[in-house]
Design an enzyme around this catalytic site. Sequence first.
Site, mmCIF file in Angstrom:
data_model
loop_
_atom_site.group_PDB
_atom_site.id
_atom_site.type_symbol
_atom_site.label_atom_id
_atom_site.label_comp_id
_atom_site.label_asym_id
_atom_site.label_seq_id
_atom_site.Cartn_x
_atom_site.Cartn_y
_atom_site.Cartn_z
ATOM 1 N N VAL A 11 0.828 -1.209 0.000
ATOM 2 C CA VAL A 11 0.000 0.000 0.000
ATOM 3 C C VAL A 11 0.861 1.258 0.000
ATOM 4 C CG1 VAL A 11 -1.648 1.317 1.400
ATOM 5 C CG2 VAL A 11 -2.002 -1.105 0.999
ATOM 6 N N THR A 121 -5.482 -0.643 7.256
ATOM 7 C CA THR A 121 -6.818 -1.126 7.622
ATOM 8 C C THR A 121 -6.870 -1.283 9.140
ATOM 9 O OG1 THR A 121 -6.990 -2.258 5.517
ATOM 10 C CG2 THR A 121 -8.467 -3.013 7.276
ATOM 11 N N GLU A 154 -7.614 2.073 2.077
ATOM 12 C CA GLU A 154 -7.197 1.771 0.708
ATOM 13 C C GLU A 154 -7.936 0.531 0.196
ATOM 14 O OE1 GLU A 154 -5.364 3.444 -1.529
ATOM 15 O OE2 GLU A 154 -6.136 1.804 -2.736
ATOM 16 N N PHE A 155 -8.332 0.579 -1.076
ATOM 17 C CA PHE A 155 -9.112 -0.532 -1.652
ATOM 18 C C PHE A 155 -8.407 -1.223 -2.805
ATOM 19 C CE2 PHE A 155 -12.043 2.284 0.477
ATOM 20 C CZ PHE A 155 -12.788 1.392 1.240
ATOM 21 N N ILE A 256 -17.704 -13.429 -7.808
ATOM 22 C CA ILE A 256 -18.525 -14.633 -7.629
ATOM 23 C C ILE A 256 -17.874 -15.790 -8.370
ATOM 24 C CG2 ILE A 256 -20.710 -13.474 -7.106
ATOM 25 C CD1 ILE A 256 -21.501 -13.902 -10.074
ATOM 26 N N GLY A 259 -13.690 -21.167 -6.524
ATOM 27 C CA GLY A 259 -12.308 -21.619 -6.652
ATOM 28 C C GLY A 259 -11.886 -22.404 -5.431
ATOM 29 N N CYS A 266 -5.369 -9.925 3.206
ATOM 30 C CA CYS A 266 -6.442 -9.071 3.722
ATOM 31 C C CYS A 266 -7.777 -9.735 4.017
ATOM 32 C CB CYS A 266 -6.590 -7.864 2.823
ATOM 33 S SG CYS A 266 -5.108 -6.834 3.015
ATOM 34 N N LYS A 269 -7.493 -11.906 7.176
ATOM 35 C CA LYS A 269 -7.208 -11.168 8.417
ATOM 36 C C LYS A 269 -8.329 -10.173 8.745
ATOM 37 C CE LYS A 269 -4.301 -7.281 7.213
ATOM 38 N NZ LYS A 269 -5.206 -6.180 7.446
HETATM 39 N N1 LIG Z 1 -1.754 -5.513 0.584
HETATM 40 C C1 LIG Z 1 -2.874 -4.994 0.116
HETATM 41 O O1 LIG Z 1 -3.292 -5.286 -0.987
HETATM 42 C C2 LIG Z 1 -3.674 -4.026 0.929
HETATM 43 C C3 LIG Z 1 -3.373 -3.762 2.253
HETATM 44 N N2 LIG Z 1 -4.146 -2.891 2.973
HETATM 45 C C4 LIG Z 1 -3.797 -2.573 4.353
HETATM 46 O O2 LIG Z 1 -2.685 -1.670 4.320
HETATM 47 C C5 LIG Z 1 -1.812 -1.925 5.417
HETATM 48 C C6 LIG Z 1 -0.422 -2.224 4.900
HETATM 49 O O3 LIG Z 1 -0.481 -3.424 4.174
HETATM 50 P P1 LIG Z 1 0.715 -3.898 3.214
HETATM 51 O O4 LIG Z 1 1.178 -2.748 2.421
HETATM 52 O O5 LIG Z 1 0.238 -5.132 2.539
HETATM 53 O O6 LIG Z 1 1.804 -4.265 4.317
HETATM 54 P P2 LIG Z 1 3.338 -4.693 4.116
HETATM 55 O O7 LIG Z 1 3.605 -5.668 5.187
HETATM 56 O O8 LIG Z 1 3.583 -5.046 2.690
HETATM 57 O O9 LIG Z 1 4.127 -3.343 4.405
HETATM 58 C C7 LIG Z 1 4.154 -2.696 5.638
HETATM 59 C C8 LIG Z 1 5.488 -1.966 5.734
HETATM 60 O O10 LIG Z 1 5.487 -1.157 6.911
HETATM 61 C C9 LIG Z 1 6.814 -1.135 7.418
HETATM 62 N N3 LIG Z 1 6.806 -0.647 8.805
HETATM 63 C C10 LIG Z 1 6.422 -1.269 9.930
HETATM 64 N N4 LIG Z 1 6.596 -0.466 10.993
HETATM 65 C C11 LIG Z 1 7.083 0.702 10.524
HETATM 66 C C12 LIG Z 1 7.459 1.936 11.140
HETATM 67 N N5 LIG Z 1 7.362 2.112 12.453
HETATM 68 N N6 LIG Z 1 7.932 2.926 10.360
HETATM 69 C C13 LIG Z 1 8.070 2.757 9.026
HETATM 70 N N7 LIG Z 1 7.720 1.595 8.385
HETATM 71 C C14 LIG Z 1 7.230 0.591 9.132
HETATM 72 C C15 LIG Z 1 7.273 -2.568 7.254
HETATM 73 O O11 LIG Z 1 8.688 -2.670 7.312
HETATM 74 C C16 LIG Z 1 6.700 -2.896 5.856
HETATM 75 O O12 LIG Z 1 7.619 -2.609 4.840
HETATM 76 C C17 LIG Z 1 -2.468 -3.039 6.203
HETATM 77 O O13 LIG Z 1 -3.268 -2.489 7.206
HETATM 78 C C18 LIG Z 1 -3.334 -3.735 5.178
HETATM 79 O O14 LIG Z 1 -4.434 -4.392 5.756
HETATM 80 C C19 LIG Z 1 -5.202 -2.228 2.420
HETATM 81 C C20 LIG Z 1 -5.527 -2.429 1.103
HETATM 82 C C21 LIG Z 1 -4.791 -3.340 0.250
HETATM 83 O O1 LIG Z 2 -7.780 -4.926 1.804
HETATM 84 C C1 LIG Z 2 -7.086 -5.444 0.966
HETATM 85 O O2 LIG Z 2 -5.930 -5.806 1.133
HETATM 86 C C2 LIG Z 2 -7.600 -5.723 -0.409
HETATM 87 O O3 LIG Z 2 -8.173 -7.059 -0.364
HETATM 88 C C3 LIG Z 2 -8.687 -7.515 -1.602
HETATM 89 O O4 LIG Z 2 -7.656 -7.508 -2.589
HETATM 90 P P1 LIG Z 2 -6.585 -8.696 -2.732
HETATM 91 O O5 LIG Z 2 -6.633 -9.548 -1.509
HETATM 92 O O6 LIG Z 2 -5.309 -8.051 -3.100
HETATM 93 O O7 LIG Z 2 -7.048 -9.531 -4.000
HETATM 94 P P2 LIG Z 2 -8.481 -10.011 -4.562
HETATM 95 O O8 LIG Z 2 -8.493 -9.823 -6.009
HETATM 96 O O9 LIG Z 2 -9.587 -9.432 -3.782
HETATM 97 O O10 LIG Z 2 -8.417 -11.571 -4.281
HETATM 98 C C4 LIG Z 2 -8.410 -12.092 -2.959
HETATM 99 C C5 LIG Z 2 -8.606 -13.605 -3.015
HETATM 100 O O11 LIG Z 2 -9.941 -13.918 -3.409
HETATM 101 C C6 LIG Z 2 -9.923 -14.869 -4.468
HETATM 102 N N1 LIG Z 2 -11.111 -14.631 -5.313
HETATM 103 C C7 LIG Z 2 -11.382 -13.381 -5.787
HETATM 104 C C8 LIG Z 2 -12.496 -13.161 -6.552
HETATM 105 C C9 LIG Z 2 -13.374 -14.219 -6.836
HETATM 106 O O12 LIG Z 2 -14.425 -14.082 -7.526
HETATM 107 N N2 LIG Z 2 -13.075 -15.442 -6.366
HETATM 108 C C10 LIG Z 2 -11.962 -15.684 -5.600
HETATM 109 O O13 LIG Z 2 -11.739 -16.832 -5.159
HETATM 110 C C11 LIG Z 2 -8.608 -14.634 -5.185
HETATM 111 O O14 LIG Z 2 -8.203 -15.775 -5.892
HETATM 112 C C12 LIG Z 2 -7.691 -14.316 -4.018
HETATM 113 O O15 LIG Z 2 -7.192 -15.500 -3.437
HETATM 114 C C13 LIG Z 2 -9.778 -6.535 -2.084
HETATM 115 O O16 LIG Z 2 -10.245 -6.955 -3.355
HETATM 116 C C14 LIG Z 2 -9.233 -5.110 -2.178
HETATM 117 O O17 LIG Z 2 -10.284 -4.211 -2.523
HETATM 118 C C15 LIG Z 2 -8.668 -4.722 -0.809
HETATM 119 O O18 LIG Z 2 -8.096 -3.431 -0.855
#
Ligand SMILES: NC(=O)C1=CN([C@@H]2O[C@H](COP(=O)(O)OP(=O)(O)OC[C@H]3O[C@@H](n4cnc5c(N)ncnc54)[C@H](O)[C@@H]3O)[C@@H](O)[C@H]2O)C=CC1
Ligand SMILES: O=C(O)[C@H]1O[C@H](OP(=O)(O)OP(=O)(O)OC[C@H]2O[C@@H](n3ccc(=O)[nH]c3=O)[C@H](O)[C@@H]2O)[C@H](O)[C@@H](O)[C@@H]1O
Length: 460
Positions: A11, A121, A154-155, A256, A259, A266, A269
């Site tokens: 993110v 999140t 973030e979405f 929908i 799989g 995400c 969790k």
């Molecule tokens: N991965 C995704 O697709 C999405 C994630 N989110 C949410 O966004 C948040 C971040 O997720 P990710 O980017 O996947 O996590 P990530 O684990 O990839 O990255 C988090 C980063 O924060 C760093 N960090 C930790 N403590 C720190 C500090 N005190 N100062 C500076 N950096 C620090 C870590 O070293 C790491 O690089 C979570 O709450 C997640 O649920 C939301 C939407 C999409």
């Molecule tokens: O909060 C988050 O981190 C993110 O979580 C999901 O995104 P992501 O987990 O990156 O990927 P998705 O495309 O949502 O897929 C998640 C899982 O669902 C599965 N999936 C998805 C869609 C579907 O129709 N069926 C299905 O089994 C995918 O294979 C995958 O394992 C949400 O789609 C994002 O909007 C959100 O920001």
Amino acid sequence: MNLTVIGTGYVGLVTGACFAEMGRTVTCVDVDAGKIEGLKAGVLPIYEPGLEEIVLRNSAEDRLHFTTELPEAMQDSKVYFIAVGTPPGEDGSADLQYVLAVARQIGRHLDGYSVIVDKSTVPVGTADKVRAAVQAELDVRGVKIPFDVVSNPEFLKEGAAVADFMRPDRIIVGCESERAREIMKKLYAPFNRNRERVIYMGVKEAEMTKYAANALLATKISFMNEIANLCDLLGVDVESVREGIGSDSRIGSHFIYPGCGYGGSCFPKDVQALIRTAHARGYATPVLDAVEARNAAQKQVLFQKLSRRFGSDLRGHTFAVWGLAFKPGTDDLREAPARVLIEALLNAGASVRAYDPVAMDAARKEWPAAWFEAGRLSLAAHQYEALEGADALVLVTEWKPFRHPDFAAMKRLLKAPIILDGRNQYDPEELQPLGFEYEGIGRGLALPSVKDFTGSLARR
Ligand SMILES: NC(=O)C1=CN([C@@H]2O[C@H](COP(=O)(O)OP(=O)(O)OC[C@H]3O[C@@H](n4cnc5c(N)ncnc54)[C@H](O)[C@@H]3O)[C@@H](O)[C@H]2O)C=CC1
Ligand SMILES: O=C(O)[C@H]1O[C@H](OP(=O)(O)OP(=O)(O)OC[C@H]2O[C@@H](n3ccc(=O)[nH]c3=O)[C@H](O)[C@@H]2O)[C@H](O)[C@@H](O)[C@@H]1O
């Protein structure tokens, strides 16, 4: 208006790079010195389509900077995005230690009106905790500095993160101060040009919107997986049913796809954290509990189908697995269904030969070394190499190169032409005339069971 983004993961890095792409000067901060050194040298810590290009371009054009030093980054900026992880704690609730550590650090260095934007999140009420943590540090310093805390969840989806950030369906801004709202409005103006995408609401409502969105998407998937399993029992092809119901605009065609279960950092969790939030208030969540339970069971479905076909003792069998990442377009292995399948196969005595277009290095680093050392899990150099002499192919992640493979070559390479399709990518009507045994998820077709198979051999 310069920006600081704290946390340079999926993110944070995408947020920083995309704001820089829109012309802002952004400093990304991370405590992981290796990550920051890599980024300074142009090496990205994650695979995300299109990200490398914008990171390199904006770094070269001096709009995107990386540092481990938050105080240094804060000097030139008055907007701080928090994008650190919120992993599940021991009881499944969101662990806020990283968010609050950042809040305290901001409080120690704040030197003028600032907006602290929470992008991680986080459960309802976290913005209040962030505000209190910052204020406590200001009180220690004996200074009065105004600041606002905004919730801007973030979405983005992994594998499509840049596109999602650049062209979001909507941008949620939870904000209770006019001053902060004006700043957020300006920041997001470039993403908002052809239509208004920002929805303003209260901070707590924004925090809840994020969980409700992920929980509803996970619910759609679990619901559909349950329908698919029932379709299998009834001899019905769920793919027609999916099309049929998806054409109803009240239902919609997204999320929908049945799989082998949802993975990623995400959905698992966030559903869990929402359940914890409810339980902490004594409120039962039968719907969310079922979503989780169905998903846990769904991740076992491929193994169950293989056991039905080959028996529960799989010693002497080798299976080819296509796809390790939890979804296509990413090297993220968190909660990946492939891991559950591979672990079950290895426990049952089988060997696995796997291939993934980008997640193999990650698998080598993150999965138990013992799986590789014993030679029971090996990674093939190419998708077709994984098939050589294998008893069956299991498709777990629908990467594009797996979607239209060369079936004739596959037939030659596999020991037996058997495909178990965990993502319903193949057309059984195309495969059956080619002599393949095929089973998907809810296609109403079953591989012959080991009993039928032994029986038919005996009859011959
Ligand atoms: N991965 C995704 O697709 C999405 C994630 N989110 C949410 O966004 C948040 C971040 O997720 P990710 O980017 O996947 O996590 P990530 O684990 O990839 O990255 C988090 C980063 O924060 C760093 N960090 C930790 N403590 C720190 C500090 N005190 N100062 C500076 N950096 C620090 C870590 O070293 C790491 O690089 C979570 O709450 C997640 O649920 C939301 C939407 C999409
Ligand atoms: O909060 C988050 O981190 C993110 O979580 C999901 O995104 P992501 O987990 O990156 O990927 P998705 O495309 O949502 O897929 C998640 C899982 O669902 C599965 N999936 C998805 C869609 C579907 O129709 N069926 C299905 O089994 C995918 O294979 C995958 O394992 C949400 O789609 C994002 O909007 C959100 O920001």
